[in-house]
Design a protein around this motif. Sequence first.
Motif, PDB file in Angstrom:
ATOM      1  N   THR A 276      31.279 -29.878  26.375  1.00  0.00           N
ATOM      2  CA  THR A 276      31.454 -28.854  27.424  1.00  0.00           C
ATOM      3  C   THR A 276      31.334 -29.451  28.825  1.00  0.00           C
ATOM      4  OG1 THR A 276      29.093 -28.258  27.290  1.00  0.00           O
ATOM      5  CG2 THR A 276      30.650 -26.934  25.990  1.00  0.00           C
ATOM      6  N   LYS A 277      30.211 -30.078  29.097  1.00  0.00           N
ATOM      7  CA  LYS A 277      29.917 -30.580  30.451  1.00  0.00           C
ATOM      8  C   LYS A 277      30.562 -31.933  30.733  1.00  0.00           C
ATOM      9  CE  LYS A 277      25.930 -31.414  33.427  1.00  0.00           C
ATOM     10  NZ  LYS A 277      24.456 -31.463  33.499  1.00  0.00           N
ATOM     11  N   TYR A 278      30.632 -32.803  29.722  1.00  0.00           N
ATOM     12  CA  TYR A 278      31.113 -34.170  29.917  1.00  0.00           C
ATOM     13  C   TYR A 278      32.521 -34.350  29.333  1.00  0.00           C
ATOM     14  CZ  TYR A 278      26.038 -34.690  30.412  1.00  0.00           C
ATOM     15  OH  TYR A 278      24.726 -34.542  30.773  1.00  0.00           O
ATOM     16  N   THR A 279      33.423 -33.470  29.686  1.00  0.00           N
ATOM     17  CA  THR A 279      34.779 -33.501  29.126  1.00  0.00           C
ATOM     18  C   THR A 279      35.832 -33.696  30.211  1.00  0.00           C
ATOM     19  OG1 THR A 279      35.053 -31.109  29.311  1.00  0.00           O
ATOM     20  CG2 THR A 279      34.160 -31.951  27.237  1.00  0.00           C
ATOM     21  N   TYR A 280      36.939 -34.257  29.776  1.00  0.00           N
ATOM     22  CA  TYR A 280      38.144 -34.392  30.590  1.00  0.00           C
ATOM     23  C   TYR A 280      39.309 -34.044  29.677  1.00  0.00           C
ATOM     24  CZ  TYR A 280      34.801 -37.606  32.741  1.00  0.00           C
ATOM     25  OH  TYR A 280      33.674 -38.173  33.258  1.00  0.00           O
ATOM     26  N   TRP A 281      40.370 -33.522  30.240  1.00  0.00           N
ATOM     27  CA  TRP A 281      41.556 -33.185  29.450  1.00  0.00           C
ATOM     28  C   TRP A 281      42.762 -33.934  29.983  1.00  0.00           C
ATOM     29  CZ3 TRP A 281      41.688 -30.576  24.995  1.00  0.00           C
ATOM     30  CH2 TRP A 281      40.562 -29.817  24.664  1.00  0.00           C
TER      31      TRP A 281
ATOM     32  N   SER B   7      35.938 -39.509  36.281  1.00  0.00           N
ATOM     33  CA  SER B   7      34.730 -40.270  36.562  1.00  0.00           C
ATOM     34  C   SER B   7      34.225 -40.922  35.278  1.00  0.00           C
ATOM     35  CB  SER B   7      33.669 -39.329  37.131  1.00  0.00           C
ATOM     36  OG  SER B   7      32.456 -40.005  37.278  1.00  0.00           O
ATOM     37  N   ASN B   8      34.041 -42.214  35.309  1.00  0.00           N
ATOM     38  CA  ASN B   8      33.559 -42.986  34.175  1.00  0.00           C
ATOM     39  C   ASN B   8      32.078 -43.241  34.378  1.00  0.00           C
ATOM     40  OD1 ASN B   8      33.015 -44.836  32.184  1.00  0.00           O
ATOM     41  ND2 ASN B   8      34.430 -46.382  32.909  1.00  0.00           N
ATOM     42  N   LYS B   9      31.234 -42.339  33.849  1.00  0.00           N
ATOM     43  CA  LYS B   9      29.808 -42.482  34.102  1.00  0.00           C
ATOM     44  C   LYS B   9      28.959 -42.537  32.831  1.00  0.00           C
ATOM     45  CE  LYS B   9      29.753 -37.590  35.234  1.00  0.00           C
ATOM     46  NZ  LYS B   9      29.514 -36.620  36.269  1.00  0.00           N
ATOM     47  N   HIS B  10      29.599 -42.693  31.685  1.00  0.00           N
ATOM     48  CA  HIS B  10      28.873 -42.772  30.417  1.00  0.00           C
ATOM     49  C   HIS B  10      29.209 -44.092  29.730  1.00  0.00           C
ATOM     50  CE1 HIS B  10      27.547 -38.639  30.817  1.00  0.00           C
ATOM     51  NE2 HIS B  10      28.774 -38.362  31.202  1.00  0.00           N
ATOM     52  N   SER B  11      28.408 -44.471  28.755  1.00  0.00           N
ATOM     53  CA  SER B  11      28.622 -45.743  28.061  1.00  0.00           C
ATOM     54  C   SER B  11      29.715 -45.663  27.007  1.00  0.00           C
ATOM     55  CB  SER B  11      27.320 -46.205  27.396  1.00  0.00           C
ATOM     56  OG  SER B  11      26.340 -46.440  28.383  1.00  0.00           O
ATOM     57  N   TYR B  12      29.772 -44.530  26.279  1.00  0.00           N
ATOM     58  CA  TYR B  12      30.735 -44.385  25.190  1.00  0.00           C
ATOM     59  C   TYR B  12      31.415 -43.027  25.233  1.00  0.00           C
ATOM     60  CZ  TYR B  12      28.586 -48.560  23.353  1.00  0.00           C
ATOM     61  OH  TYR B  12      28.117 -49.833  23.219  1.00  0.00           O
ATOM     62  N   TYR B  13      32.636 -43.000  24.657  1.00  0.00           N
ATOM     63  CA  TYR B  13      33.471 -41.798  24.676  1.00  0.00           C
ATOM     64  C   TYR B  13      34.242 -41.641  23.370  1.00  0.00           C
ATOM     65  CZ  TYR B  13      32.842 -42.067  29.755  1.00  0.00           C
ATOM     66  OH  TYR B  13      32.311 -42.108  31.019  1.00  0.00           O
ATOM     67  N   HIS B  14      34.683 -40.423  23.153  1.00  0.00           N
ATOM     68  CA  HIS B  14      35.680 -40.107  22.129  1.00  0.00           C
ATOM     69  C   HIS B  14      36.904 -39.554  22.837  1.00  0.00           C
ATOM     70  CE1 HIS B  14      33.442 -39.239  18.081  1.00  0.00           C
ATOM     71  NE2 HIS B  14      33.833 -40.486  18.176  1.00  0.00           N
ATOM     72  N   ALA B  15      38.066 -39.898  22.333  1.00  0.00           N
ATOM     73  CA  ALA B  15      39.305 -39.212  22.687  1.00  0.00           C
ATOM     74  C   ALA B  15      39.740 -38.495  21.419  1.00  0.00           C
ATOM     75  CB  ALA B  15      40.369 -40.204  23.128  1.00  0.00           C
ATOM     76  N   HIS B  16      39.964 -37.200  21.505  1.00  0.00           N
ATOM     77  CA  HIS B  16      40.485 -36.427  20.377  1.00  0.00           C
ATOM     78  C   HIS B  16      41.927 -36.075  20.702  1.00  0.00           C
ATOM     79  CE1 HIS B  16      36.663 -35.905  18.268  1.00  0.00           C
ATOM     80  NE2 HIS B  16      36.131 -35.823  19.472  1.00  0.00           N
ATOM     81  N   ILE B  17      42.842 -36.575  19.908  1.00  0.00           N
ATOM     82  CA  ILE B  17      44.265 -36.328  20.109  1.00  0.00           C
ATOM     83  C   ILE B  17      44.661 -35.206  19.159  1.00  0.00           C
ATOM     84  CG2 ILE B  17      46.585 -37.287  19.912  1.00  0.00           C
ATOM     85  CD1 ILE B  17      43.737 -39.631  20.543  1.00  0.00           C
ATOM     86  N   TYR B  18      45.154 -34.104  19.729  1.00  0.00           N
ATOM     87  CA  TYR B  18      45.482 -32.908  18.959  1.00  0.00           C
ATOM     88  C   TYR B  18      46.969 -32.874  18.622  1.00  0.00           C
ATOM     89  CZ  TYR B  18      40.903 -31.309  20.454  1.00  0.00           C
ATOM     90  OH  TYR B  18      39.559 -31.207  20.676  1.00  0.00           O
ATOM     91  N   PHE B  19      47.257 -32.398  17.403  1.00  0.00           N
ATOM     92  CA  PHE B  19      48.637 -32.279  16.943  1.00  0.00           C
ATOM     93  C   PHE B  19      48.716 -31.136  15.945  1.00  0.00           C
ATOM     94  CE2 PHE B  19      46.348 -35.166  14.234  1.00  0.00           C
ATOM     95  CZ  PHE B  19      46.744 -34.835  12.948  1.00  0.00           C
TER      96      PHE B  19
END
Length: 113
Positions: free
Chosen positions: A95-100, A5-17
């Motif tokens: 926590t609440k506004y996350t996607y994996w 669900s795209n319900k916010h104006s801005y996001y971060h993607a954290h790419i783990y390695f």
Amino acid sequence: MSLLSNKHSYYHAHIYFDRETLNFAKQLRRSISKEFDLEIGELHQKNVGPHTRWSFSVTFDSERFTVLLAWLDNFRGDLSILIHALTGDDVNDHTKYTYWIGTPVPLDLSRLP
């Protein structure tokens, strides 16, 4: 990747390695830079903030949400990616506004303000 669900104006993607996937992460970071005009964070070879793995971030807006997430899902290999909203509430954002995309990585929420 499940339907998001795209319900916010801005996001971060954290790419783990990690050490074994460092070269792949560097190439993925270069590919993102070539493919998208987005703010890309440093390639952190240490834990930063609540992130318990090495990572780099990508900042994007709601207009690029669907295209970027589909692209990341296609090209991430086996890397895990946390997507979270940028609302100004660090705890809820992580926590609440996350996607994996991929396997979730534990976060150390005690490191948040």
